[in-house]
Motif scaffolding. Structure first.
Motif, PDB file in Angstrom:
ATOM      1  N   GLY A 200       0.803  -1.210   0.000  1.00  0.00           N
ATOM      2  CA  GLY A 200       0.000   0.000   0.000  1.00  0.00           C
ATOM      3  C   GLY A 200       0.836   1.260   0.000  1.00  0.00           C
ATOM      4  N   SER A 201       1.933   1.238   0.758  1.00  0.00           N
ATOM      5  CA  SER A 201       2.768   2.434   0.859  1.00  0.00           C
ATOM      6  C   SER A 201       3.566   2.715  -0.408  1.00  0.00           C
ATOM      7  CB  SER A 201       3.738   2.291   2.035  1.00  0.00           C
ATOM      8  OG  SER A 201       4.583   1.170   1.860  1.00  0.00           O
ATOM      9  N   GLU A 202       3.694   1.706  -1.278  1.00  0.00           N
ATOM     10  CA  GLU A 202       4.493   1.860  -2.495  1.00  0.00           C
ATOM     11  C   GLU A 202       3.652   2.102  -3.745  1.00  0.00           C
ATOM     12  OE1 GLU A 202       6.631  -1.810  -2.442  1.00  0.00           O
ATOM     13  OE2 GLU A 202       8.262  -1.028  -1.199  1.00  0.00           O
ATOM     14  N   GLN A 203       2.325   2.012  -3.613  1.00  0.00           N
ATOM     15  CA  GLN A 203       1.510   2.072  -4.820  1.00  0.00           C
ATOM     16  C   GLN A 203       1.498   3.449  -5.478  1.00  0.00           C
ATOM     17  OE1 GLN A 203      -2.819   1.532  -4.403  1.00  0.00           O
ATOM     18  NE2 GLN A 203      -2.616   1.790  -2.195  1.00  0.00           N
ATOM     19  N   TYR A 204       1.556   4.519  -4.694  1.00  0.00           N
ATOM     20  CA  TYR A 204       1.574   5.863  -5.281  1.00  0.00           C
ATOM     21  C   TYR A 204       2.741   5.974  -6.267  1.00  0.00           C
ATOM     22  CZ  TYR A 204       1.435  10.999  -5.540  1.00  0.00           C
ATOM     23  OH  TYR A 204       1.349  12.304  -5.986  1.00  0.00           O
ATOM     24  N   MET A 205       3.915   5.547  -5.834  1.00  0.00           N
ATOM     25  CA  MET A 205       5.096   5.626  -6.684  1.00  0.00           C
ATOM     26  C   MET A 205       4.958   4.723  -7.905  1.00  0.00           C
ATOM     27  SD  MET A 205       7.878   7.376  -6.770  1.00  0.00           S
ATOM     28  CE  MET A 205       8.151   7.831  -5.062  1.00  0.00           C
ATOM     29  N   ALA A 206       4.338   3.565  -7.722  1.00  0.00           N
ATOM     30  CA  ALA A 206       4.155   2.648  -8.849  1.00  0.00           C
ATOM     31  C   ALA A 206       3.264   3.263  -9.919  1.00  0.00           C
ATOM     32  CB  ALA A 206       3.553   1.335  -8.360  1.00  0.00           C
ATOM     33  N   TYR A 207       2.214   3.956  -9.507  1.00  0.00           N
ATOM     34  CA  TYR A 207       1.339   4.630 -10.461  1.00  0.00           C
ATOM     35  C   TYR A 207       2.068   5.811 -11.117  1.00  0.00           C
ATOM     36  CZ  TYR A 207      -2.310   2.119  -7.857  1.00  0.00           C
ATOM     37  OH  TYR A 207      -3.071   1.161  -7.250  1.00  0.00           O
ATOM     38  N   GLN A 208       2.771   6.555 -10.296  1.00  0.00           N
ATOM     39  CA  GLN A 208       3.457   7.748 -10.795  1.00  0.00           C
ATOM     40  C   GLN A 208       4.522   7.389 -11.835  1.00  0.00           C
ATOM     41  OE1 GLN A 208       6.083   9.958  -8.041  1.00  0.00           O
ATOM     42  NE2 GLN A 208       4.860  11.775  -8.556  1.00  0.00           N
ATOM     43  N   ARG A 209       5.246   6.323 -11.602  1.00  0.00           N
ATOM     44  CA  ARG A 209       6.335   5.919 -12.495  1.00  0.00           C
ATOM     45  C   ARG A 209       5.860   5.091 -13.681  1.00  0.00           C
ATOM     46  NH1 ARG A 209      11.024   4.091  -8.108  1.00  0.00           N
ATOM     47  NH2 ARG A 209      11.579   6.214  -7.415  1.00  0.00           N
ATOM     48  N   GLY A 210       4.590   4.692 -13.652  1.00  0.00           N
ATOM     49  CA  GLY A 210       4.083   3.861 -14.730  1.00  0.00           C
ATOM     50  C   GLY A 210       4.502   2.408 -14.620  1.00  0.00           C
ATOM     51  N   THR A 211       4.925   2.012 -13.421  1.00  0.00           N
ATOM     52  CA  THR A 211       5.264   0.606 -13.186  1.00  0.00           C
ATOM     53  C   THR A 211       4.050  -0.275 -13.417  1.00  0.00           C
ATOM     54  OG1 THR A 211       6.869   1.305 -11.509  1.00  0.00           O
ATOM     55  CG2 THR A 211       6.235  -1.021 -11.517  1.00  0.00           C
TER      56      THR A 211
END
Length: 337
Positions: A200-211
């Motif tokens: 949950g804490s990493e999902q923002y970055m995953a969306y932002q980076r297009g992962t």
């Protein structure tokens, strides 16, 4: 010899008792008990507020003989560490996502079998104490050394995407999708997507980076983490029910007086009623807040029916993984609808 915090606390209490000036003071001190609770979320989250309700009830009803200390925001343990920490007695109590037991009790993933709990009426019936769904789960968890005091409804899982709503199973085909459990990963694969396990804490970055191209998360997580900043479309479909469990060490429970167990049981029931009475309002407020920042699409009955047909293989896979207990829980859950 190094003493554990709990052993040290007991030694300290014993020393205090030895120095007491009266038998009355001695008896009062003997009854005192401090219950530390580990929580992943901040106190401002509704699960934190729910623990505060429990704390106040317990301390009032026990006249201070029971004290509850809440350690929020994963100060002591991460979510995946909580079941073992509580079962071993390293900490008295803890809050953990139910999916943390999926490794040892695969049947708990019944709440992540897609579209099994289409509304809160069905969900509340399933999570009621001693229901045909919850009862076997609580009993199985007890075998690990931890007792379930109450269940906390976190909210339903929704689908996030950019620009296009995920209205049909075909819309997810070829997408990399953030998931938070094996069964949800099976769901994504079944409709042609590529699951990516992300905390949950990493999902923002995953969306932002297009992962990932899309994601599954709780609607309250959308507002709490401001996910609309990186994903501009939310499809509300009650994909899964996200449940947390409040646990207490079983050995500690057995060592407690009947009076203290009764107080904890009553406080747990009141705390569970508190969160259940508010979760729908909390979710509705989260949806309204999200509408200010992103496109929100709420699927209708026909659209939901299409999803449910498409993910039937996930139910079969769940039964294969969870065995007889999984079949029992799925039958019980579907009978509530």
């Amino acid at each position: 010899m190094t003493m554990t915090p709990r052993a040290f606390g007991r030694a300290f209490t014993a020393a205090a008792m030895a120095g007491a000036l009266s038998l009355g003071a001695l008896a009062s001190t003997a009854q005192a008990e401090t219950l530390r609770v580990t929580l992943q979320l901040p106190m401002k989250h509704h699960l934190g507020q729910n623990l505060q309700v429990f704390k106040e009830i317990v301390e009032e009803k026990s006249n201070g003989d029971l004290t509850v200390e809440i350690y929020d925001s994963a100060q002591l343990y991460k979510d995946k560490e909580v079941p073992q920490a509580v079962a071993s007695g390293a900490i008295e109590m803890g809050v953990a996502s139910i999916t943390r037991f999926a490794g040892t009790i695969p049947a708990v993933d019944i709440f992540y079998v897609p579209f099994t709990f289409p509304d809160y009426e069905t969900l509340f019936a399933a999570t009621a104490k001693d229901s045909a769904v919850r009862g076997p789960i609580d009993e199985a968890i007890l075998g690990t050394g931890a007792r379930v005091l109450w269940w906390q409804a976190y909210g339903s899982a929704v689908m996030l995407s950019n620009d296009t709503a995920l209205r049909t199973p075909a819309d997810m085909e070829g997408m990399k999708v953030r998931v938070f459990g094996k069964t949800l990963g099976d769901f994504v694969e079944t409709v042609g997507g590529v699951p990516t396990l992300t905390s949950g804490s990493e999902q923002y970055m995953a969306y932002q980076r297009g992962t990932v191209d899309a994601g599954l998360t709780g609607i309250t997580g959308v507002t709490g983490r401001k996910l609309w900043e990186v994903m501009n479309t939310v499809t509300v479909a009650n994909v899964a029910a996200i449940e947390f469990l409040v646990l207490i060490n079983e050995d500690l429970w057995q060592d407690m007086s009947e009076e203290h167990r009764a107080i904890l049981t009553e406080a747990a029931a009141e705390a569970e009623a508190w969160v259940n009475s508010r979760i729908q309002e909390i979710e509705a407020a989260a949806i309204e807040e999200t509408k200010k920042h992103a496109d929100v699409v709420i699927l209708g009955p026909e659209e939901l029916a299409a999803w449910e047909v498409a993910v039937e293989p996930v139910r079969q896979g769940y039964i294969e993984s969870a065995g007889d207990m999984g079949q029992q829980l799925l039958d019980a859950a579907l009978a509530l609808r």
